[in-house]
Write a protein that holds these residues in place. Structure first.
Motif, PDB file in Angstrom:
ATOM      1  N   ALA A 168      18.916 -29.306  86.963  1.00  0.00           N
ATOM      2  CA  ALA A 168      18.049 -28.271  87.052  1.00  0.00           C
ATOM      3  C   ALA A 168      16.595 -28.449  86.496  1.00  0.00           C
ATOM      4  CB  ALA A 168      19.185 -27.021  86.699  1.00  0.00           C
ATOM      5  N   GLU A 169      16.594 -29.349  85.317  1.00  0.00           N
ATOM      6  CA  GLU A 169      15.515 -29.320  84.743  1.00  0.00           C
ATOM      7  C   GLU A 169      14.239 -30.473  85.285  1.00  0.00           C
ATOM      8  OE1 GLU A 169      14.113 -27.476  82.310  1.00  0.00           O
ATOM      9  OE2 GLU A 169      15.925 -26.135  82.369  1.00  0.00           O
ATOM     10  N   LEU A 170      14.842 -30.991  86.376  1.00  0.00           N
ATOM     11  CA  LEU A 170      13.963 -32.232  87.178  1.00  0.00           C
ATOM     12  C   LEU A 170      12.724 -31.718  87.400  1.00  0.00           C
ATOM     13  CD1 LEU A 170      14.072 -35.118  87.907  1.00  0.00           C
ATOM     14  CD2 LEU A 170      15.231 -34.513  89.994  1.00  0.00           C
ATOM     15  N   LEU A 171      12.723 -30.522  87.908  1.00  0.00           N
ATOM     16  CA  LEU A 171      11.344 -30.100  88.617  1.00  0.00           C
ATOM     17  C   LEU A 171      10.557 -29.815  87.195  1.00  0.00           C
ATOM     18  CD1 LEU A 171       9.485 -29.113  90.859  1.00  0.00           C
ATOM     19  CD2 LEU A 171      10.689 -26.982  90.502  1.00  0.00           C
ATOM     20  N   LYS A 172      10.972 -29.250  86.434  1.00  0.00           N
ATOM     21  CA  LYS A 172      10.091 -29.073  85.231  1.00  0.00           C
ATOM     22  C   LYS A 172       9.759 -30.271  84.506  1.00  0.00           C
ATOM     23  CE  LYS A 172      11.813 -24.511  84.199  1.00  0.00           C
ATOM     24  NZ  LYS A 172      12.600 -23.470  83.199  1.00  0.00           N
ATOM     25  N   TYR A 173      10.592 -31.171  84.499  1.00  0.00           N
ATOM     26  CA  TYR A 173      10.315 -32.365  83.721  1.00  0.00           C
ATOM     27  C   TYR A 173       9.170 -33.195  84.705  1.00  0.00           C
ATOM     28  CZ  TYR A 173      11.111 -37.264  82.439  1.00  0.00           C
ATOM     29  OH  TYR A 173      10.927 -38.626  81.850  1.00  0.00           O
ATOM     30  N   VAL A 174       9.276 -33.248  85.822  1.00  0.00           N
ATOM     31  CA  VAL A 174       8.105 -33.979  86.748  1.00  0.00           C
ATOM     32  C   VAL A 174       6.738 -33.368  86.461  1.00  0.00           C
ATOM     33  CG1 VAL A 174       7.606 -34.659  88.978  1.00  0.00           C
ATOM     34  CG2 VAL A 174      10.164 -34.997  88.284  1.00  0.00           C
ATOM     35  N   GLN A 178       3.338 -35.005  85.027  1.00  0.00           N
ATOM     36  CA  GLN A 178       2.108 -34.970  85.773  1.00  0.00           C
ATOM     37  C   GLN A 178       0.900 -33.950  84.690  1.00  0.00           C
ATOM     38  OE1 GLN A 178       3.333 -32.920  89.521  1.00  0.00           O
ATOM     39  NE2 GLN A 178       1.830 -34.193  90.240  1.00  0.00           N
ATOM     40  N   SER A 179       1.271 -33.213  84.092  1.00  0.00           N
ATOM     41  CA  SER A 179       0.601 -32.623  83.079  1.00  0.00           C
ATOM     42  C   SER A 179      -0.029 -33.448  81.920  1.00  0.00           C
ATOM     43  CB  SER A 179       0.847 -31.246  82.476  1.00  0.00           C
ATOM     44  OG  SER A 179       2.229 -31.593  81.816  1.00  0.00           O
ATOM     45  N   ARG A 180       0.999 -34.169  81.443  1.00  0.00           N
ATOM     46  CA  ARG A 180       0.902 -35.242  80.328  1.00  0.00           C
ATOM     47  C   ARG A 180      -0.127 -36.586  80.667  1.00  0.00           C
ATOM     48  NH1 ARG A 180       0.320 -32.248  75.827  1.00  0.00           N
ATOM     49  NH2 ARG A 180       2.125 -30.661  75.723  1.00  0.00           N
ATOM     50  N   ASN A 181       0.087 -36.937  82.207  1.00  0.00           N
ATOM     51  CA  ASN A 181      -0.431 -38.275  82.443  1.00  0.00           C
ATOM     52  C   ASN A 181      -1.108 -37.951  83.782  1.00  0.00           C
ATOM     53  OD1 ASN A 181       1.645 -40.489  81.111  1.00  0.00           O
ATOM     54  ND2 ASN A 181       2.908 -38.543  81.570  1.00  0.00           N
ATOM     55  N   PHE A 208       2.891 -43.189  87.743  1.00  0.00           N
ATOM     56  CA  PHE A 208       2.257 -42.751  86.681  1.00  0.00           C
ATOM     57  C   PHE A 208       0.727 -43.460  86.782  1.00  0.00           C
ATOM     58  CE2 PHE A 208       6.359 -43.081  84.383  1.00  0.00           C
ATOM     59  CZ  PHE A 208       6.308 -41.603  84.134  1.00  0.00           C
ATOM     60  N   GLY A 209      -0.233 -42.513  86.385  1.00  0.00           N
ATOM     61  CA  GLY A 209      -1.529 -42.690  86.795  1.00  0.00           C
ATOM     62  C   GLY A 209      -2.154 -43.864  86.154  1.00  0.00           C
ATOM     63  N   PRO A 210      -1.590 -44.264  84.637  1.00  0.00           N
ATOM     64  CA  PRO A 210      -2.226 -45.472  84.239  1.00  0.00           C
ATOM     65  C   PRO A 210      -1.554 -46.704  84.955  1.00  0.00           C
ATOM     66  CG  PRO A 210      -1.345 -43.931  82.414  1.00  0.00           C
ATOM     67  CD  PRO A 210      -1.206 -43.330  83.815  1.00  0.00           C
TER      68      PRO A 210
END
Length: 266
Positions: A168-174, A178-181, A208-210
């Motif tokens: 259930a936390e998958l959406l928040k995790y993704v 995005q916010s940290r990368n 991931f962006g990098p």
């Protein structure tokens, strides 16, 4: 106020307990360490009675009686909690031991999980055979493989959550990824037959962006592979990797899918 401490492994007359779960755990552990098996005579919101298996079930005097009363602390509201108190009970067993094969029926899988929490925090892959040895050394009880396995699962769930809560936390995790990368790319694909307003997850892809920026400096070769996920959610994890200038493998993109098909790979 004499409040039960899980580390002390002791129960005394007049002692208070923060919850009924603590009462159940304390009484059973106290008897297990003395090689006794007990059963619950009466269990109500305000009362908890247990006695030994060796006593006849029609015997009127139980071994322990715990009375639940409202316990209001200065920082609590009136109905926020209850405290259990041990007003009556036998100071020691006067009956003979009921444990013959050293396999105490009072020891439950959740008790095993509570006792191995430090080991699971250190090593989540703590082996079942080591759990059985640990319980034998600390509690002098032989446990079956399946009970020890369930105890390890309950310990993992207490620390890391259940499969359902993690999924259930998958959406928040993704979203946090995005916010940290910055420049991270995420693409969701929901089941076409989902209920309106309640989309059902089918695929999710992210890079991931990098990794996207570093790919321009890597070798122009991409390798793809998939692996099976364990647990109740039998999905697949797809990964695309490449090699950098030092011949080190660098992951490029990930995807969680239900099945490894042409559509999911696309």
């Amino acid at each position: 106020m004499d409040i039960w401490n899980p580390k002390s492994k002791q129960i005394r007359l007049g002692m208070f307990f923060k919850s009924k779960q603590d009462v159940d755990l304390a009484v059973r552990e106290w008897n297990i360490r003395r090689g006794r098996e007990i059963f619950v005579v009466d269990s109500k919101p305000t009362l908890y009675k247990v006695k030994c298996y060796t006593r006849n079930k029609n015997y009127k005097n139980p071994f322990l009686v715990l009375l639940f009363v409202n316990g209001v602390q200065p920082h609590q509201s009136k109905n926020s909690n209850t405290c259990g108190r041990l007003p009556t009970g036998a100071p020691a067993h006067s009956c003979y031991s009921t444990v013959v094969r050293n396999n105490n029926r009072c020891l439950r899988s959740k008790d095993i999980g509570a006792n191995i929490l430090p080991q699971i925090r250190t090593d989540i892959a703590f082996k079942v055979k080591h759990i059985r040895t640990f319980i034998k050394q600390t509690m002098s009880v032989d446990v079956m493989y399946t009970k020890a396995w369930r105890g390890r699962r309950k310990a993992i769930e207490r620390i890391y959550g259940t499969w359902d809560s993690n999924f259930a936390e998958l959406l928040k995790y993704v979203l946090r990824l995005q916010s940290r990368n910055p420049s991270t790319v995420v693409n969701w694909f929901h089941h076409p037959h989902s209920a309106p307003g309640h989309p059902t997850f089918k695929y999710v892809f992210w890079a991931f962006g990098p990794s996207i920026s570093a790919f321009r400096l890597c070798q122009p070769v991409i390798s793809v592979d998939g692996t099976h996920l364990k647990g109740p959610y039998r999905g697949k994890l797809l990964v695309a990797v490449t090699k950098n200038a030092n011949n080190y493998i660098m992951p490029l993109a990930y995807a969680l899918v239900d099945e490894e098909t042409v559509h999911s790979w696309c």
